[in-house]
Design an enzyme around this catalytic site. Sequence first.
Site, mmCIF file in Angstrom:
data_model
loop_
_atom_site.group_PDB
_atom_site.id
_atom_site.type_symbol
_atom_site.label_atom_id
_atom_site.label_comp_id
_atom_site.label_asym_id
_atom_site.label_seq_id
_atom_site.Cartn_x
_atom_site.Cartn_y
_atom_site.Cartn_z
ATOM 1 N N SER A 142 0.864 -1.186 0.000
ATOM 2 C CA SER A 142 0.000 0.000 0.000
ATOM 3 C C SER A 142 0.894 1.227 0.000
ATOM 4 O O SER A 142 1.992 1.198 0.568
ATOM 5 C CB SER A 142 -0.876 0.007 1.244
ATOM 6 O OG SER A 142 -1.490 1.269 1.381
ATOM 7 N N TYR A 164 -1.394 -1.086 10.636
ATOM 8 C CA TYR A 164 -1.458 -1.464 9.215
ATOM 9 C C TYR A 164 -0.308 -0.885 8.391
ATOM 10 O O TYR A 164 0.377 -1.630 7.664
ATOM 11 C CB TYR A 164 -2.801 -1.025 8.638
ATOM 12 C CG TYR A 164 -2.940 -1.309 7.159
ATOM 13 C CD1 TYR A 164 -3.047 -2.615 6.692
ATOM 14 C CD2 TYR A 164 -2.953 -0.266 6.232
ATOM 15 C CE1 TYR A 164 -3.167 -2.884 5.335
ATOM 16 C CE2 TYR A 164 -3.080 -0.528 4.869
ATOM 17 C CZ TYR A 164 -3.184 -1.842 4.430
ATOM 18 O OH TYR A 164 -3.297 -2.097 3.088
HETATM 19 P P1 NAP Z 1 -10.812 -7.329 1.076
HETATM 20 O O1 NAP Z 1 -11.913 -7.154 0.089
HETATM 21 O O2 NAP Z 1 -11.088 -7.232 2.540
HETATM 22 O O3 NAP Z 1 -10.113 -8.736 0.758
HETATM 23 C C1 NAP Z 1 -9.106 -9.246 1.578
HETATM 24 C C2 NAP Z 1 -8.889 -10.686 1.173
HETATM 25 O O4 NAP Z 1 -7.857 -11.234 2.028
HETATM 26 C C3 NAP Z 1 -10.137 -11.545 1.393
HETATM 27 O O5 NAP Z 1 -10.220 -12.515 0.377
HETATM 28 C C4 NAP Z 1 -9.849 -12.216 2.733
HETATM 29 O O6 NAP Z 1 -10.521 -13.445 2.918
HETATM 30 C C5 NAP Z 1 -8.349 -12.443 2.573
HETATM 31 N N1 NAP Z 1 -7.697 -12.793 3.827
HETATM 32 C C6 NAP Z 1 -7.582 -12.053 4.948
HETATM 33 N N2 NAP Z 1 -6.920 -12.754 5.885
HETATM 34 C C7 NAP Z 1 -6.620 -13.964 5.328
HETATM 35 C C8 NAP Z 1 -5.960 -15.126 5.778
HETATM 36 N N3 NAP Z 1 -5.477 -15.225 7.022
HETATM 37 N N4 NAP Z 1 -5.798 -16.158 4.927
HETATM 38 C C9 NAP Z 1 -6.286 -16.088 3.672
HETATM 39 N N5 NAP Z 1 -6.947 -15.033 3.183
HETATM 40 C C10 NAP Z 1 -7.113 -13.984 4.024
HETATM 41 O O7 NAP Z 1 -9.648 -6.285 0.836
HETATM 42 P P2 NAP Z 1 -8.934 -5.715 -0.491
HETATM 43 O O8 NAP Z 1 -9.159 -4.256 -0.485
HETATM 44 O O9 NAP Z 1 -9.301 -6.513 -1.677
HETATM 45 O O10 NAP Z 1 -7.412 -5.940 -0.072
HETATM 46 C C11 NAP Z 1 -6.552 -6.814 -0.751
HETATM 47 C C12 NAP Z 1 -5.129 -6.373 -0.482
HETATM 48 O O11 NAP Z 1 -4.941 -5.040 -0.974
HETATM 49 C C13 NAP Z 1 -4.736 -6.330 0.999
HETATM 50 O O12 NAP Z 1 -3.423 -6.835 1.146
HETATM 51 C C14 NAP Z 1 -4.791 -4.846 1.326
HETATM 52 O O13 NAP Z 1 -3.927 -4.510 2.392
HETATM 53 C C15 NAP Z 1 -4.340 -4.244 0.018
HETATM 54 N N6 NAP Z 1 -4.725 -2.853 -0.194
HETATM 55 C C16 NAP Z 1 -6.032 -2.499 -0.334
HETATM 56 C C17 NAP Z 1 -6.366 -1.167 -0.588
HETATM 57 C C18 NAP Z 1 -7.778 -0.722 -0.812
HETATM 58 O O14 NAP Z 1 -7.997 0.508 -0.991
HETATM 59 N N7 NAP Z 1 -8.768 -1.604 -0.825
HETATM 60 C C19 NAP Z 1 -5.351 -0.187 -0.667
HETATM 61 C C20 NAP Z 1 -4.037 -0.575 -0.507
HETATM 62 C C21 NAP Z 1 -3.730 -1.918 -0.293
HETATM 63 P P3 NAP Z 1 -11.936 -13.549 3.709
HETATM 64 O O15 NAP Z 1 -13.020 -13.183 2.749
HETATM 65 O O16 NAP Z 1 -11.967 -14.978 4.136
HETATM 66 O O17 NAP Z 1 -11.858 -12.600 4.875
#
Ligand code: NAP
Length: 240
Positions: A142, A164
């Site tokens: 991020s 985070y």
């Molecule tokens: P999200 O919709 O909450 O998805 C997170 C995913 O990670 C879900 O599939 C969740 O599974 C999985 N997960 C969490 N803990 C896990 C574990 N212990 N083992 C296996 N899977 C696990 O979030 P997202 O926004 O798509 O985020 C994806 C990545 O992008 C993350 O690394 C986040 O830090 C990064 N990111 C996001 C943003 C943003 O604006 N959204 C910005 C910067 C970086 P479950 O459904 O089972 O919980």
Amino acid sequence: MSETKTALVTGANKGIGHAIAAGLGALGYRVGVGARDRSRRETAVEKLRAAGVDAFGVPLDVTDEESVTTAATLINRLDVLVNNAGISGPFGPGWVQDPTTLDLDVVRTVVETNVIGVIRVTNTMLPLLRQSPSPRIVNISSSVASVTRQADPDIAIGPIMAAYSPSKSFLNAVTVQYARQFAGTKILINAACPGLVATDFTGFTGRTPEEGAATAIRLATLPDDGPTGGFFEDAGVIPW
Ligand code: NAP
């Protein structure tokens, strides 16, 4: 692609991970949908297959050693690993992760998933990746991991996230150590920021998961002379 390459995306049941899986699938990759919940995983696989992707489910909790070890036995070829699974730890509107009052268990949990989980999955999948003609690893980081940006009051935006943000800085630092270790090999490893993306993670604020997936897909499909040990967003390199 002359021969079908295989990708594994962790946390691919929803959000950015799902969009990365769909994007790689559209490019002709066979895609392993890493997800810890059976029903969410099966629904995601069905959705990808309905879109024409050669997808298969991989039960995977990145914090669980046995789950990760078993996952590796379900995959017979691996060219691309996208370490996408991640958590923010609690925060909300008007409620920051204040470093002066932070619950240490929150720090441990966030680091366990966002950093240790990535190391666990990467090292377990490495024997498979090393057999690929062009292995690529993408760690989803991020821009809030950028210490340079966080330290600049004119640039730092959004809430203070003392669990985070440093967890992703840690992930970036680990990414660089892997790149050093992989020097002279075919493995390219980089960190990607998806930007602010509308997912569960952000309360559905931001751009589309497809837009957020673009940099990760680019890094997952780099040519052999592509960069390694870098930190990228759509606009280019992010300062450490
Ligand atoms: P999200 O919709 O909450 O998805 C997170 C995913 O990670 C879900 O599939 C969740 O599974 C999985 N997960 C969490 N803990 C896990 C574990 N212990 N083992 C296996 N899977 C696990 O979030 P997202 O926004 O798509 O985020 C994806 C990545 O992008 C993350 O690394 C986040 O830090 C990064 N990111 C996001 C943003 C943003 O604006 N959204 C910005 C910067 C970086 P479950 O459904 O089972 O919980």
